[in-house]
Design a protein around this motif. Structure first.
Motif, mmCIF file in Angstrom:
data_model
loop_
_atom_site.group_PDB
_atom_site.id
_atom_site.type_symbol
_atom_site.label_atom_id
_atom_site.label_comp_id
_atom_site.label_asym_id
_atom_site.label_seq_id
_atom_site.Cartn_x
_atom_site.Cartn_y
_atom_site.Cartn_z
ATOM 1 N N LEU A 122 9.432 65.253 -34.299
ATOM 2 C CA LEU A 122 8.323 64.636 -33.788
ATOM 3 C C LEU A 122 8.436 64.790 -32.267
ATOM 4 O O LEU A 122 9.790 64.580 -31.584
ATOM 5 N N VAL A 123 7.487 65.315 -31.431
ATOM 6 C CA VAL A 123 7.722 65.503 -30.227
ATOM 7 C C VAL A 123 6.899 64.404 -29.237
ATOM 8 O O VAL A 123 5.611 64.347 -29.511
ATOM 9 N N PHE A 124 7.541 64.052 -28.473
ATOM 10 C CA PHE A 124 6.959 62.745 -27.637
ATOM 11 C C PHE A 124 6.904 63.206 -26.054
ATOM 12 O O PHE A 124 7.980 63.630 -25.460
ATOM 13 N N GLY A 125 5.851 63.290 -25.335
ATOM 14 C CA GLY A 125 5.842 63.689 -24.012
ATOM 15 C C GLY A 125 4.409 63.225 -23.228
ATOM 16 O O GLY A 125 3.751 62.570 -23.937
ATOM 17 N N ARG A 126 4.513 63.129 -22.014
ATOM 18 C CA ARG A 126 3.233 62.996 -21.100
ATOM 19 C C ARG A 126 2.698 64.208 -20.601
ATOM 20 O O ARG A 126 3.451 64.917 -19.819
ATOM 21 N N SER A 127 1.288 64.129 -20.751
ATOM 22 C CA SER A 127 0.434 65.453 -20.251
ATOM 23 C C SER A 127 -0.670 64.739 -19.883
ATOM 24 O O SER A 127 -1.337 64.173 -20.883
ATOM 25 N N THR B 67 5.748 69.914 -18.802
ATOM 26 C CA THR B 67 4.939 68.494 -18.341
ATOM 27 C C THR B 67 5.419 67.898 -16.867
ATOM 28 O O THR B 67 4.840 67.102 -16.269
ATOM 29 N N GLY B 68 7.020 68.474 -16.669
ATOM 30 C CA GLY B 68 7.513 67.929 -15.427
ATOM 31 C C GLY B 68 7.555 66.508 -15.709
ATOM 32 O O GLY B 68 8.068 65.581 -14.700
ATOM 33 N N ALA B 69 7.868 65.830 -16.720
ATOM 34 C CA ALA B 69 8.161 64.415 -17.119
ATOM 35 C C ALA B 69 9.314 64.569 -18.224
ATOM 36 O O ALA B 69 9.398 65.315 -18.917
ATOM 37 N N PRO B 70 9.803 63.187 -18.388
ATOM 38 C CA PRO B 70 10.941 63.198 -19.493
ATOM 39 C C PRO B 70 10.254 63.176 -20.925
ATOM 40 O O PRO B 70 8.842 63.099 -20.882
ATOM 41 N N ALA B 71 10.638 63.622 -21.914
ATOM 42 C CA ALA B 71 10.253 63.692 -23.275
ATOM 43 C C ALA B 71 11.370 63.495 -24.026
ATOM 44 O O ALA B 71 12.615 63.541 -23.855
ATOM 45 N N CYS B 72 10.829 63.528 -25.489
ATOM 46 C CA CYS B 72 11.978 63.278 -26.521
ATOM 47 C C CYS B 72 11.636 64.192 -27.726
ATOM 48 O O CYS B 72 10.226 64.496 -28.103
ATOM 49 N N ALA C 126 19.331 55.965 -23.272
ATOM 50 C CA ALA C 126 17.858 55.961 -23.935
ATOM 51 C C ALA C 126 17.122 55.061 -22.847
ATOM 52 O O ALA C 126 16.047 55.460 -22.317
ATOM 53 N N LEU C 127 17.758 53.848 -22.415
ATOM 54 C CA LEU C 127 17.071 53.085 -21.513
ATOM 55 C C LEU C 127 16.728 53.582 -20.306
ATOM 56 O O LEU C 127 15.691 53.451 -19.638
ATOM 57 N N ALA C 128 17.664 54.191 -19.677
ATOM 58 C CA ALA C 128 17.777 54.721 -18.514
ATOM 59 C C ALA C 128 16.499 56.001 -18.406
ATOM 60 O O ALA C 128 16.092 55.994 -17.201
ATOM 61 N N TRP C 129 16.519 56.421 -19.521
ATOM 62 C CA TRP C 129 15.742 57.569 -19.481
ATOM 63 C C TRP C 129 14.034 56.840 -19.483
ATOM 64 O O TRP C 129 13.359 57.403 -18.848
ATOM 65 N N ALA C 130 13.951 55.975 -20.251
ATOM 66 C CA ALA C 130 12.693 55.258 -20.015
ATOM 67 C C ALA C 130 12.414 54.776 -18.645
ATOM 68 O O ALA C 130 11.182 54.714 -18.162
ATOM 69 N N ARG C 131 13.198 54.136 -18.297
ATOM 70 C CA ARG C 131 13.183 53.650 -16.989
ATOM 71 C C ARG C 131 12.907 54.636 -15.722
ATOM 72 O O ARG C 131 12.196 54.288 -14.723
ATOM 73 N N SER C 132 13.274 55.947 -15.916
ATOM 74 C CA SER C 132 13.090 56.953 -15.237
ATOM 75 C C SER C 132 11.342 57.448 -14.918
ATOM 76 O O SER C 132 11.145 57.723 -13.976
ATOM 77 N N VAL C 133 10.501 56.897 -15.856
ATOM 78 C CA VAL C 133 9.224 57.022 -15.664
ATOM 79 C C VAL C 133 8.567 55.657 -15.621
ATOM 80 O O VAL C 133 7.466 55.619 -15.545
ATOM 81 N N TRP D 181 0.774 59.579 -22.730
ATOM 82 C CA TRP D 181 1.802 59.691 -23.450
ATOM 83 C C TRP D 181 1.263 60.316 -25.096
ATOM 84 O O TRP D 181 0.171 59.631 -25.378
ATOM 85 N N GLN D 182 2.032 61.149 -25.381
ATOM 86 C CA GLN D 182 1.599 61.861 -26.623
ATOM 87 C C GLN D 182 2.724 61.976 -27.788
ATOM 88 O O GLN D 182 3.752 62.363 -27.050
ATOM 89 N N THR D 183 2.208 61.947 -29.001
ATOM 90 C CA THR D 183 3.347 62.171 -30.136
ATOM 91 C C THR D 183 2.699 63.375 -31.033
ATOM 92 O O THR D 183 1.534 63.041 -31.468
ATOM 93 N N LEU D 184 3.409 64.283 -31.440
ATOM 94 C CA LEU D 184 3.054 65.359 -32.122
ATOM 95 C C LEU D 184 4.106 65.246 -33.291
ATOM 96 O O LEU D 184 5.283 65.300 -33.216
ATOM 97 N N GLN D 185 3.451 65.302 -34.619
ATOM 98 C CA GLN D 185 4.360 65.501 -35.642
ATOM 99 C C GLN D 185 4.234 67.140 -36.299
ATOM 100 O O GLN D 185 3.194 67.252 -36.557
ATOM 101 N N PHE D 186 5.363 67.498 -36.300
ATOM 102 C CA PHE D 186 5.292 69.076 -36.819
ATOM 103 C C PHE D 186 6.153 68.967 -38.239
ATOM 104 O O PHE D 186 7.386 68.790 -38.128
ATOM 105 N N HIS D 187 5.600 69.224 -39.326
ATOM 106 C CA HIS D 187 6.041 69.268 -40.558
ATOM 107 C C HIS D 187 7.076 70.344 -40.755
ATOM 108 O O HIS D 187 6.715 71.458 -40.006
#
Length: 178
Positions: free
Chosen positions: A7-12, A68-73, A126-133, A43-49
């Motif tokens: 699962l790929v989560f990022g902003r673009s 993206t130049g943005a945090p992702a997970c 994880a919370l610091a990561w979220a707060r960065s955006v 914010w988008q989530t992609l699911q790769f089987h």
């Protein structure tokens, strides 16, 4: 058998699937790649089987953050039972955490108490990561610890819950917004 893959989560502003790391792959009807409902703010989530050819999760994460130049997970999910989530900021700060901790301990043959001892630090990063955006202000790290210690039948649902609890805006059906 449950879902296995990433699962790929990022902003673009553009579809996340256009990132060069995905090599021009496209969403398909046979379930190889699925886009989840988007979240406001790009914010988008992609699911790769598992059957979809994809670079190592850590490489995908670095490439998505760079593009993206943005945090992702990225969450690497095994049989819907357990997931390892990696998050990264453009500045290089990285975190990781297990979802469905008891199953992760069993599968890795590590003591649950050892893995549980990592939860406060994992939740804080994880919370610091979220707060960065700009999401998650006012949230208590205990809220994230609770998610990391919880159990859901499907790890992918727990991943979605983690994003919600980190303060990302709720996903919504794009068809309903038109």
């Amino acid at each position: 058998m449950g879902f296995s893959g990433e699962l790929v989560f990022g902003r673009s502003e553009r579809p996340l699937l256009e990132a060069p790391v995905f090599g021009g792959a496209q969403e398909d009807d046979d379930g190889g790649i699925t886009a989840w409902w988007p979240r406001p703010g790009g914010w988008q989530t992609l699911q790769f089987h598992q059957k979809t050819s994809l670079a190592k999760p850590e490489e995908v994460l670095r490439a998505v953050v760079e593009w993206t130049g943005a945090p992702a997970c990225v969450a690497s999910v095994h049989d819907s039972s357990v997931a390892l989530v990696w998050g990264l900021e453009p500045g290089g700060d990285q975190w990781d955490a297990w979802l469905n901790l008891a199953i992760a301990a069993e599968m890795s043959d590590r003591p649950l108490s050892e893995m549980d001892a990592c939860v406060p630090g994992d939740a804080s990063r994880a919370l610091a990561w979220a707060r960065s955006v700009g999401v998650g202000p006012g949230l208590d790290v205990a809220t994230i610890e609770e998610v990391l210690r919880s159990h859901e039948t499907f790890a992918e649902e727990l991943f979605d819950t983690l994003l919600d609890r980190l303060g990302f805006p709720a996903a919504s059906d794009p068809e309903a917004e038109g």
